[in-house]
Design a protein around this motif. Structure first.
Motif, PDB file in Angstrom:
ATOM      1  N   ILE A  52      24.338  32.987   9.761  1.00 59.42           N
ATOM      2  CA  ILE A  52      25.443  32.268   9.769  1.00 59.42           C
ATOM      3  C   ILE A  52      26.349  32.151   8.496  1.00 59.42           C
ATOM      4  O   ILE A  52      25.764  32.253   7.566  1.00 59.42           O
ATOM      5  CB  ILE A  52      24.787  30.788  10.027  1.00 59.42           C
ATOM      6  N   ARG A  53      27.777  32.227   8.690  1.00 62.26           N
ATOM      7  CA  ARG A  53      28.545  32.132   7.631  1.00 62.26           C
ATOM      8  C   ARG A  53      29.648  31.267   7.931  1.00 62.26           C
ATOM      9  O   ARG A  53      29.922  30.912   9.252  1.00 62.26           O
ATOM     10  CB  ARG A  53      29.025  33.549   7.079  1.00 62.26           C
ATOM     11  N   VAL A  54      30.257  30.750   6.965  1.00 60.86           N
ATOM     12  CA  VAL A  54      31.364  29.902   6.926  1.00 60.86           C
ATOM     13  C   VAL A  54      32.550  30.491   6.660  1.00 60.86           C
ATOM     14  O   VAL A  54      32.676  31.081   5.491  1.00 60.86           O
ATOM     15  CB  VAL A  54      31.078  28.407   6.288  1.00 60.86           C
ATOM     16  N   LEU A  55      33.637  30.452   7.397  1.00 59.11           N
ATOM     17  CA  LEU A  55      35.158  31.228   7.273  1.00 59.11           C
ATOM     18  C   LEU A  55      36.210  30.102   7.056  1.00 59.11           C
ATOM     19  O   LEU A  55      36.309  29.431   8.116  1.00 59.11           O
ATOM     20  CB  LEU A  55      35.217  32.137   8.278  1.00 59.11           C
TER      21      LEU A  55
ATOM     22  N   GLU B 236      36.978  40.313   9.401  1.00 56.39           N
ATOM     23  CA  GLU B 236      35.831  39.326   9.366  1.00 56.39           C
ATOM     24  C   GLU B 236      35.348  38.833  10.694  1.00 56.39           C
ATOM     25  O   GLU B 236      34.273  38.571  11.066  1.00 56.39           O
ATOM     26  CB  GLU B 236      36.742  38.173   8.718  1.00 56.39           C
ATOM     27  N   ILE B 237      36.427  38.927  11.396  1.00 60.43           N
ATOM     28  CA  ILE B 237      36.092  38.439  12.933  1.00 60.43           C
ATOM     29  C   ILE B 237      35.465  39.567  13.586  1.00 60.43           C
ATOM     30  O   ILE B 237      34.334  39.245  14.378  1.00 60.43           O
ATOM     31  CB  ILE B 237      37.354  38.102  13.685  1.00 60.43           C
ATOM     32  N   ALA B 238      35.955  40.614  13.717  1.00 61.01           N
ATOM     33  CA  ALA B 238      35.355  41.961  14.259  1.00 61.01           C
ATOM     34  C   ALA B 238      33.533  41.948  13.854  1.00 61.01           C
ATOM     35  O   ALA B 238      32.768  42.379  14.672  1.00 61.01           O
ATOM     36  CB  ALA B 238      35.896  43.259  14.022  1.00 61.01           C
ATOM     37  N   ASP B 239      33.421  41.723  12.496  1.00 57.80           N
ATOM     38  CA  ASP B 239      32.038  41.773  11.996  1.00 57.80           C
ATOM     39  C   ASP B 239      31.062  40.483  12.498  1.00 57.80           C
ATOM     40  O   ASP B 239      29.860  40.245  12.059  1.00 57.80           O
ATOM     41  CB  ASP B 239      31.906  41.618  10.610  1.00 57.80           C
ATOM     42  N   THR B 240      31.710  39.486  13.549  1.00 57.48           N
ATOM     43  CA  THR B 240      30.803  38.428  13.904  1.00 57.48           C
ATOM     44  C   THR B 240      30.474  38.704  15.414  1.00 57.48           C
ATOM     45  O   THR B 240      31.114  39.607  16.072  1.00 57.48           O
ATOM     46  CB  THR B 240      31.634  37.287  13.755  1.00 57.48           C
ATOM     47  N   ASP B 241      29.393  38.316  15.901  1.00 56.56           N
ATOM     48  CA  ASP B 241      28.936  38.473  17.347  1.00 56.56           C
ATOM     49  C   ASP B 241      29.361  37.003  18.144  1.00 56.56           C
ATOM     50  O   ASP B 241      29.625  37.085  19.361  1.00 56.56           O
ATOM     51  CB  ASP B 241      27.559  38.608  17.437  1.00 56.56           C
ATOM     52  N   ALA B 242      29.684  35.879  17.330  1.00 57.05           N
ATOM     53  CA  ALA B 242      30.126  34.711  17.770  1.00 57.05           C
ATOM     54  C   ALA B 242      30.603  33.895  16.755  1.00 57.05           C
ATOM     55  O   ALA B 242      30.488  33.876  15.769  1.00 57.05           O
ATOM     56  CB  ALA B 242      28.698  33.992  18.674  1.00 57.05           C
TER      57      ALA B 242
ATOM     58  N   ALA C  99      29.822  32.821  12.943  1.00 54.95           N
ATOM     59  CA  ALA C  99      30.646  32.458  12.134  1.00 54.95           C
ATOM     60  C   ALA C  99      31.221  31.002  12.448  1.00 54.95           C
ATOM     61  O   ALA C  99      31.709  30.848  13.531  1.00 54.95           O
ATOM     62  CB  ALA C  99      31.872  33.550  11.817  1.00 54.95           C
ATOM     63  N   VAL C 100      31.269  30.159  11.638  1.00 58.75           N
ATOM     64  CA  VAL C 100      31.760  28.785  11.400  1.00 58.75           C
ATOM     65  C   VAL C 100      33.179  28.770  11.027  1.00 58.75           C
ATOM     66  O   VAL C 100      33.452  28.952   9.628  1.00 58.75           O
ATOM     67  CB  VAL C 100      30.972  27.782  11.022  1.00 58.75           C
TER      68      VAL C 100
ATOM     69  N   HIS D 289      50.014  44.075   7.741  1.00 56.58           N
ATOM     70  CA  HIS D 289      49.507  43.471   6.522  1.00 56.58           C
ATOM     71  C   HIS D 289      48.208  43.495   6.142  1.00 56.58           C
ATOM     72  O   HIS D 289      47.336  43.348   6.955  1.00 56.58           O
ATOM     73  CB  HIS D 289      50.174  42.077   6.368  1.00 56.58           C
ATOM     74  N   ASP D 290      47.828  43.404   4.907  1.00 60.46           N
ATOM     75  CA  ASP D 290      46.330  43.528   4.209  1.00 60.46           C
ATOM     76  C   ASP D 290      45.665  42.157   4.818  1.00 60.46           C
ATOM     77  O   ASP D 290      44.514  42.388   5.032  1.00 60.46           O
ATOM     78  CB  ASP D 290      46.376  43.873   2.862  1.00 60.46           C
ATOM     79  N   HIS D 291      46.371  41.232   4.592  1.00 58.61           N
ATOM     80  CA  HIS D 291      45.711  39.815   4.747  1.00 58.61           C
ATOM     81  C   HIS D 291      45.236  39.954   6.440  1.00 58.61           C
ATOM     82  O   HIS D 291      44.353  39.244   6.694  1.00 58.61           O
ATOM     83  CB  HIS D 291      46.345  38.912   4.610  1.00 58.61           C
ATOM     84  N   THR D 292      46.000  40.599   7.192  1.00 54.05           N
ATOM     85  CA  THR D 292      45.782  40.504   8.649  1.00 54.05           C
ATOM     86  C   THR D 292      44.660  41.539   9.108  1.00 54.05           C
ATOM     87  O   THR D 292      43.582  41.000   9.478  1.00 54.05           O
ATOM     88  CB  THR D 292      46.836  40.908   9.613  1.00 54.05           C
ATOM     89  N   LYS D 293      44.540  42.658   8.375  1.00 52.50           N
ATOM     90  CA  LYS D 293      43.386  43.436   8.296  1.00 52.50           C
ATOM     91  C   LYS D 293      42.322  42.866   7.873  1.00 52.50           C
ATOM     92  O   LYS D 293      40.938  43.109   8.467  1.00 52.50           O
ATOM     93  CB  LYS D 293      43.908  44.861   7.695  1.00 52.50           C
ATOM     94  N   ARG D 294      42.002  42.160   6.792  1.00 43.01           N
ATOM     95  CA  ARG D 294      40.963  41.577   6.301  1.00 43.01           C
ATOM     96  C   ARG D 294      40.624  40.403   7.254  1.00 43.01           C
ATOM     97  O   ARG D 294      39.305  40.269   7.392  1.00 43.01           O
ATOM     98  CB  ARG D 294      41.165  40.842   4.873  1.00 43.01           C
ATOM     99  N   TRP D 295      41.378  39.525   7.788  1.00 42.25           N
ATOM    100  CA  TRP D 295      41.021  38.558   8.670  1.00 42.25           C
ATOM    101  C   TRP D 295      40.469  39.471   9.940  1.00 42.25           C
ATOM    102  O   TRP D 295      39.287  38.825  10.842  1.00 42.25           O
ATOM    103  CB  TRP D 295      42.262  37.754   8.948  1.00 42.25           C
ATOM    104  N   ALA D 296      41.057  40.354  10.510  1.00 45.57           N
ATOM    105  CA  ALA D 296      40.682  41.056  11.685  1.00 45.57           C
ATOM    106  C   ALA D 296      39.385  41.488  11.510  1.00 45.57           C
ATOM    107  O   ALA D 296      38.262  41.479  12.281  1.00 45.57           O
ATOM    108  CB  ALA D 296      41.730  42.206  12.089  1.00 45.57           C
TER     109      ALA D 296
END
Length: 210
Positions: free
Chosen positions: A40-43, A75-81, A9-10, A66-73
Motif C-alpha cells: 500500500i502506498r499513498v499518492l 506512478e499509476i502504471a506501477d499500481t495494480d489498483a 495506491a490511495v 511534459h515530465d510531470h505528466t510522464k512521472r504521474w503516468a
C-alpha cells in the motif's frame, strides 16, 4: 498482475493547505494494509503538484509531452489498483482530483479502483459524480464505496482531525470489504491475462514436419 503482491495506491484528492484528506489517507492505507496481503502506498496530489492540465494533445493519444505528466503516468502504471479518496465540495469532488484524472488515458483503462468519500454526510454527491467519470474512463470499480461521515467534534480548533484513526475505524468493515474486492479484481485480471497468454502461445505453436 505485474508484482508479487498487489500494489494498491490511495490517491488523496484534496490539495488544500488546510485539509484532513492526508490524515484520512494514512489511516485508510493502514486499514487496507491490515486487511489484505498487498503493498500500500499513498499518492498525495498536494505533493505531486500537477499544474492545471497543460498537455498539448488529448490524453487518449498517450503522447505525453511534459515530465510531470510522464512521472504521474509512471506512478499509476506501477499500481495494480487505485483508491480515490475524495471530499465533497459544493456537491462534487475537487478540481485537483479531476485534473489528475484528466492528465492520463490508457493508464486508467481496466485498472481496478474504488471510491472513498468523506464529509459531513459522507460525501455521497461527490462519490456519485466521481463514479460516472471513473466508469467513463474505464476504471473497474469496486461495488463497495465507503462514505466516511466527519462529525464537527472530530475536528481540532485548527480544522484537522484530532484522531483520524478513530474516525476511519467507524468504517473499518466497509474499507476491509473494499480492499478484498480490489485484490480479487487484481487477481481476476492477472488470471485472464495468463489465460490469454496461454492461448496466444498455443496459436503460435508450430509442429515441425515429420
Amino acid at each position: 498482475m505485474s508484482h508479487p503482491r498487489p500494489r494498491i495506491a490511495v490517491i488523496v484528492g484534496s490539495a488544500r493547505p488546510v485539509r484532513i484528506g492526508d490524515q484520512l489517507g494514512a489511516s485508510i492505507a493502514a486499514v487496507i494494509d491490515d486487511a489484505v496481503d498487498a503493498d500500500i502506498r499513498v499518492l498525495d496530489l498536494r505533493d505531486i503538484a500537477l499544474p492545471m492540465l497543460d498537455e498539448p494533445v488529448m490524453a487518449a493519444l498517450g503522447q505525453y509531452a511534459h515530465d510531470h505528466t510522464k512521472r504521474w503516468a509512471a506512478e499509476i502504471a506501477d499500481t495494480d489498483a487505485v483508491v480515490f479518496l475524495t471530499p465533497q465540495y459544493n456537491g462534487g469532488y475537487p478540481a485537483s482530483l479531476k485534473n489528475a484524472i484528466d492528465y492520463l488515458g490508457a493508464e486508467w483503462r481496466g485498472r481496478p479502483g474504488a471510491i472513498v468519500s468523506y464529509g459531513g454526510q459522507g460525501g455521497p454527491l461527490s462519490a456519485a459524480q466521481l463514479t460516472g467519470v471513473l466508469q467513463f474512463i474505464g476504471i473497474d470499480l469496486a461495488e463497495t464505496q465507503p462514505q466516511l461521515v466527519i462529525e464537527r467534534t472530530d475536528y481540532t480548533p485548527d480544522w484537522h482531525l484530532g484522531d483520524p484513526d478513530a474516525v476511519v475505524a467507524r468504517d473499518t468493515p466497509a474499507l476491509q470489504a473494499m480492499a478484498a474486492e480490489l485484490v480479487a479484481k487484481v487477481q481476476d485480471a492477472a488470471n485472464a491475462q495468463d489465460a490469454a497468454g496461454v492461448q496466444d502461445a498455443a496459436k503460435e505453436a508450430v509442429v515441425a514436419p515429420a
